[in-house]
Every structure is written in C-alpha cells, then in structure tokens.
Design an enzyme around this catalytic site. Structure first.
Site, PDB file in Angstrom:
ATOM      1  N   ASP A  78       0.829  -1.208   0.000  1.00 16.34           N
ATOM      2  CA  ASP A  78       0.000   0.000   0.000  1.00 16.34           C
ATOM      3  C   ASP A  78       0.864   1.259   0.000  1.00 16.34           C
ATOM      4  O   ASP A  78       2.049   1.221   0.352  1.00 16.34           O
ATOM      5  CB  ASP A  78      -0.971   0.011   1.194  1.00 16.34           C
ATOM      6  CG  ASP A  78      -0.274  -0.013   2.548  1.00 16.34           C
ATOM      7  OD1 ASP A  78       0.738  -0.716   2.688  1.00 16.34           O
ATOM      8  OD2 ASP A  78      -0.742   0.687   3.471  1.00 16.34           O
TER       9      ASP A  78
ATOM     10  N   GLU B 238       0.101  -1.354   5.610  1.00 16.26           N
ATOM     11  CA  GLU B 238       1.201  -0.974   6.508  1.00 16.26           C
ATOM     12  C   GLU B 238       1.087   0.494   6.893  1.00 16.26           C
ATOM     13  O   GLU B 238       1.290   0.872   8.031  1.00 16.26           O
ATOM     14  CB  GLU B 238       2.551  -1.235   5.831  1.00 16.26           C
ATOM     15  CG  GLU B 238       3.760  -1.072   6.765  1.00 16.26           C
ATOM     16  CD  GLU B 238       4.331   0.337   6.842  1.00 16.26           C
ATOM     17  OE1 GLU B 238       5.155   0.586   7.731  1.00 16.26           O
ATOM     18  OE2 GLU B 238       3.960   1.211   6.036  1.00 16.26           O
TER      19      GLU B 238
END
Ligand SMILES: [Zn+2]
Length: 394
Positions: A78, A140
């Site tokens: 991400d 994350e």
C-alpha cells in the site's frame, strides 16, 4: 550514465497500480501472484475480513523441496494518499526524469518489490541451499494492519525463516532499530447537566483534559529522565495527543469527549507498561471521582495501532549478511516504524534495508533513482549467492 536497472519495468508496473491504503490492493497482489506462481513459487494468501485486501507470502523451496528456514524479503504494497499534494506529473503514471523514476510508491516501497519480483524470474537453475520467501503485505501505512495475519500464517506453517530483510527506503544502508508505534482512542463518558449546576454533572471534557495532562507528564518524564538511546534523532520515548472532540454547547456540562493519543517507545521500553500507567490513572484516580456523581460515567480505551519497535540482533547471520552486502557497519536507528518489529517479535531476526531516500517518501514528486534500484539489485544478487551456499548465511 547508469545502465537501465533490470527491475525498472516491474517498478513502473507496480507504481501504475493505485494501491492507496483506502483502496483494494488485489490488482497488485494478483499480478505478483500470477508471476510468482507461474515461476513455481508456493503461494499463500491471507485476506482481510472484507476480502478486498490480501497479503501474499510466496516461497521458492530449497533444492530438496523444503520450505523451512531461509530468508524473507518483505515489503508493503500500500501507499499513502496523494490528496492535496502538488505533483509535477500523474502520481500513478510513472515518469522518468533525470535518472529518477517519479510516482507514488516509487520509493516507499514499490522499487524494492519490483526488484524482488524481477529477481524471482532469474533464480539460479542449480537451485538454492535455503528457501527464499517474498512477503507482500497490505495496510502498513495505516498501522501495520495486514502483516500480523501473514506472519501468524507463516508461523502456523512452521516455516521458521532464519532472517528477514524489510526493504523500506534506507538508501540501501542497514537500519537495525526503530521505535514502536502505538495509537489509542479514549472515550470519556460524563453526565450532562445545566452549566449553572455543574455539581450535578460530570464534565467529560474536564476528565479528558486531566488524562491528557497525565500523558503529557509521562512524556516529559521520558524526556527528562530517560531511558535514552542517543542513536535516535529523538533519543527518548515520546507521547502526544493528536485529536479531540467533545461537548455540545457552552451552557451544558459535556457528556462526551473522545481523543486519540499515540506513543513511540524506544525498543527497550515496554508499550504495555506505558499504556498500563495511563489506564491505571484513569481507572484508579479519575473514575472513582466520576462515579461519586454518576455511576454511568466512565473511561474506555481502544487500541488502534500496536506496532512493536525493532532492535536487531547484531550477532544474527542475517545482520552480518546485510552489513557485508551493504558494506556498512554504522549503527542507524530511525524514528519511523516498519513491519520489521513484527517479524522480529515472531522470532525471525530482522533488519531494514532498501532502495530510495526516506526523505522523499509520502511527499509530492516521490521518486527512486535508477542508481538506487541498481544498488538494490546488486544487494539482492548477493542475498541469492548467500542462499546458494551451504554453511552459515553471514
Ligand atoms: Zn513504507
């Protein structure tokens, strides 16, 4: 002029997939899965509750077909949002300028993942003495929410890797420690009353304020008395309150107040100890006073993020290997968190080393230089050489 890095194509493809944390990451995960499964990697996916996000854990077995042991190369898929940022080019259409690839995630951390996926396509035909694992997580950037499920699954399968390298941007210098990152939401429920009769009510805002000052005092205590670790930019544990809401009107004793606080603990400082002190103060010092007026009043906490700190084991084979390949003995400790602490906590010796400059991460015109990509490729080639040999890794 540097030669075009072999991983440039993969990095461009990955940057072209918008994996902002609020979106699904399946486009990227499926592309990586198809590539790795086609090469013969063993694939394990772990999904979030909605099914819209997944972690990918892929293993290239050793020459006798075993999956146990070996080294993990780990990255998050991400990226942070581009909202409100002034980019010179479309952040999701990677663009080359002046020997740099520009795009959201180029540095944090699709350059590293691109290098891993490219590497996977040219593993030595003679096989490896130890397995190679690629671990790609989701979410994350919003508090390491994806990796715990992937790591639990890795443990449940008994894979027991000997080491892990998290490829967050460090300009290819080994980072051996970072702080823990913890976020909590606190909800204070008071008792409403007309503000001309404050003795009949419990002000949620006033009790929240007392708790906030307690957190501030804790933070000051760390700053004044330590523990300290001078290898960090801010060499003590920090704590702060970042968001607050509550109350209805000037003439109503407020029934409700909610705030969000965070603390970043040095790796040796227990986050449970810090939270415990805050919770005890609330339950033992504040709640009895609140209950004296209204038994319905109270204080509740909810943990939003709990990401452990990292203190790498200098004696571990993986640390020696990374230091040798990066040609760097200096001890570097950083303030930003990574998933490395989670792997380390699961018993896998871990450190951080990856391409790109952390200073350009999360900003407009994020980039990774071709030079950094090439340095990462050379580093990963060294990891593969080490995995080909019998005997110690380092
Ligand atoms: Zn990152």
């Amino acid at each position: 002029m540097t030669q075009t890095p072999r991983s440039l194509d993969w990095t461009r493809r990955l940057v072209g997939i918008d994996t902002t944390s609020r979106n699904s990451n399946l486009g990227l995960i499926e592309e990586a899965r198809d590539h790795l499964a086609g090469l013969g990697f063993e694939i394990a996916l772990t999904r979030d509750a909605s099914g819209a996000k997944a972690n990918l854990f892929a293993t290239w077995p050793d020459r006798s077909g075993r999956l146990k042991g070996g080294v993990v190369l780990s990255g998050h898929t991400d990226v942070v949002p581009v909202d409100g940022q002034a980019w010179s080019s479309d952040p999701f259409k990677p663009e080359m300028r002046d020997g740099r690839l520009y795009g959201r995630g180029a540095c944090d951390m699709k350059g590293f993942i691109g290098a891993c996926l490219e590497l996977a396509g040219r593993l030595p035909s003679g096989g490896l003495a130890r397995p190679l694992h690629l671990a790609l997580s989701y979410d994350e950037e919003v508090g390491c929410l994806g990796a715990p499920g992937m790591i639990a699954e890795m443990r449940a399968r008994g894979l027991d890797p000997e080491g892990c390298i998290v490829g967050e941007p460090t300009s290819m210098a080994p980072v051996t420690a970072h702080k823990g990152f913890n976020v909590y939401r606190c909800t204070v429920r008071g008792c409403p009353a007309h503000s001309s009769l404050p003795q009949k009510g419990v002000s949620a805002i006033e009790y929240a304020a007392r708790l906030i000052l307690f957190i501030r005092d804790l933070s000051n205590g760390f700053r004044e008395r330590g523990p300290f670790d001078d290898a960090f930019d801010t060499p003590w544990t920090t704590a702060s309150v970042g968001k607050i809401e509550g109350g209805t009107a000037a003439n109503i004793v407020p029934e409700f107040c909610r705030f969000v606080f965070e603390f970043r603990n040095l790796p040796g400082v227990s986050p449970d100890g810090i939270y415990g002190a805050i919770e005890r103060y609330a339950q033992q010092s504040l709640v009895p006073e609140m209950h004296a007026v209204s038994p319905k009043a109270g204080i509740e906490f909810e943990q939003l993020v709990g990401s452990p700190g990292l203190e790498a084991d200098e004696a571990a084979e993986i640390t020696r290997l990374v230091r040798r390949l990066a040609r760097e003995d200096k001890v570097r400790k950083v303030g930003y968190g990574t998933e490395a602490g989670l792997f380390q906590e699961a018993g896998v010796p871990t450190l951080v080393c990856g391409p790109g400059d952390i200073q350009v991460a999360h900003r407009a015109d994020e980039f990774v230089s071709l030079e950094q990509l090439a340095a990462c490729e050379a580093f990963l080639d060294g990891v593969i050489e080490a995995l080909q040999r019998d005997g110690p890794l380092g």
